[in-house]
Design a protein around this motif. Structure first.
Motif, PDB file in Angstrom:
ATOM      1  N   GLY A  54      52.845  37.442  -2.816  1.00  0.00           N
ATOM      2  CA  GLY A  54      54.152  37.911  -2.367  1.00  0.00           C
ATOM      3  C   GLY A  54      54.048  38.757  -1.107  1.00  0.00           C
ATOM      4  O   GLY A  54      55.043  38.995  -0.429  1.00  0.00           O
ATOM      5  N   GLY A  56      52.812  38.282   1.866  1.00  0.00           N
ATOM      6  CA  GLY A  56      53.094  37.676   3.178  1.00  0.00           C
ATOM      7  C   GLY A  56      54.539  37.255   3.341  1.00  0.00           C
ATOM      8  O   GLY A  56      54.894  36.634   4.345  1.00  0.00           O
ATOM      9  N   ARG A 127      48.639  43.166   9.427  1.00  0.00           N
ATOM     10  CA  ARG A 127      48.448  41.746   9.733  1.00  0.00           C
ATOM     11  C   ARG A 127      47.019  41.577  10.242  1.00  0.00           C
ATOM     12  O   ARG A 127      46.498  42.451  10.926  1.00  0.00           O
ATOM     13  N   HIS A 144      43.428  29.616   2.790  1.00  0.00           N
ATOM     14  CA  HIS A 144      44.850  29.381   2.500  1.00  0.00           C
ATOM     15  C   HIS A 144      45.769  30.146   3.453  1.00  0.00           C
ATOM     16  O   HIS A 144      46.660  29.562   4.074  1.00  0.00           O
ATOM     17  N   ASN A 149      49.874  30.400   7.600  1.00  0.00           N
ATOM     18  CA  ASN A 149      50.590  31.121   8.652  1.00  0.00           C
ATOM     19  C   ASN A 149      49.696  31.370   9.848  1.00  0.00           C
ATOM     20  O   ASN A 149      49.167  32.457  10.022  1.00  0.00           O
ATOM     21  N   ARG A 162      58.646  32.984  -0.709  1.00  0.00           N
ATOM     22  CA  ARG A 162      58.002  32.466  -1.926  1.00  0.00           C
ATOM     23  C   ARG A 162      58.295  33.363  -3.110  1.00  0.00           C
ATOM     24  O   ARG A 162      58.344  34.578  -2.975  1.00  0.00           O
TER      25      ARG A 162
END
Ligand code: HEM
Length: 228
Positions: A54, A56, A127, A144, A149, A162
């Motif tokens: 969660g 991102g 980030r 992943h 991204n 998501r």
């Protein structure tokens, strides 16, 4: 966390019938969210592979709306504005194989540590700077998060929201119900899923079902008319 109780499911169905009397379920997935909590202003949980999920997602309500909700001018009918395209994927996890790996190898497949810390040591709410790691020595190129991204180094969340659950259906074994919402399927799920095609995580996942839906904005006045 316990599986949803039959009483909760019935209450949800009653609420839907109040708006659409003839409503009847066509498809159902029993789900639960383990370790459901807020982390850095985002709803988070712990997925079946043991990783926080969660983080991102877009963080502010403006970012959430921009990623998930159909807006005027998107070329959609008026009734769709404020609603969201929903994608559901029922995914089985090869948990025994996953557990055979060392923790550091699993982290390299995901691209984050279980608590969300990045592999370059940055904290979960920062980030990563993938440009400083062009060969993928720290975060492999097929991790992943790196494929999901690629704009991550710019601080821009992928244009989807998501909200995943663990499957609570015993027949699913270790399953994940991946759910995401987006304003545009082409820019959201479809684009991200294409990028994930060669990811290392794919060896541990088997998609067994799911579908595409449209979630209308909660507006009983027109919803009733639509089904009248
Ligand atoms: C079993 C399947 C999956 C697992 C176990 C999984 C797990 C994770 C984890 C642990 C993260 C890092 C934490 C976070 O940002 O929430 C993440 C990020 C992400 N995942 Fe997945 N995921 C799965 C499937 C998918 C699918 C099907 C998509 C979309 C097609 C997707 C898109 C993303 C995106 C966009 C991010 C955020 C990347 C970023 O901006 O840093 N994931 N996932």
């Amino acid at each position: 966390m316990a599986a949803p109780t039959a009483a909760k499911v019935e209450a949800g169905e009653r609420a839907l019938r109040a708006v659409v009397p003839d409503w009847a379920p066509r498809w159902r997935a029993l789900m639960r969210r383990d370790d459901n909590h807020m982390a850095y202003g985002r709803p988070a949980s712990r997925n079946g592979l043991g990783y926080t999920e969660g983080l991102g997602n877009p963080g502010t309500s403006a970012q959430l709306a921009d990623a998930a909700l159909v807006a005027p001018g998107d070329g959609e009918p008026g009734w769709a504005v404020g609603g969201s395209y929903q994608v559901v994927r029922r995914i089985r996890l090869a948990i025994e194989r996953w557990k055979d790996h060392r923790q550091t190898d699993r982290d390299r497949i995901i691209g984050r540590r279980p608590d969300g810390t990045w592999l370059d040591g940055r904290s979960a709410d920062a980030r990563p700077d993938f440009t400083a790691d062009p060969l993928g020595r720290t975060t492999p190129l097929d991790a992943h998060v790196r494929l999901a991204n690629p704009a991550a180094q710019h601080g821009t969340p992928a244009p989807l929201v998501r909200r995943s659950y663990s499957s609570a259906a015993p027949s699913d074994g270790h399953g994940l119900v991946f759910i995401c919402y987006q304003r545009s399927l082409a820019n959201g799920f479809t684009a991200v899923q294409h990028r994930l095609a060669g990811e290392a995580l794919a060896d541990y996942l088997l998609t067994t079902g799911g579908g595409y839906w449209f979630t209308p904005r909660p507006d009983p006045s027109w919803l009733g008319q639509l089904f009248a």
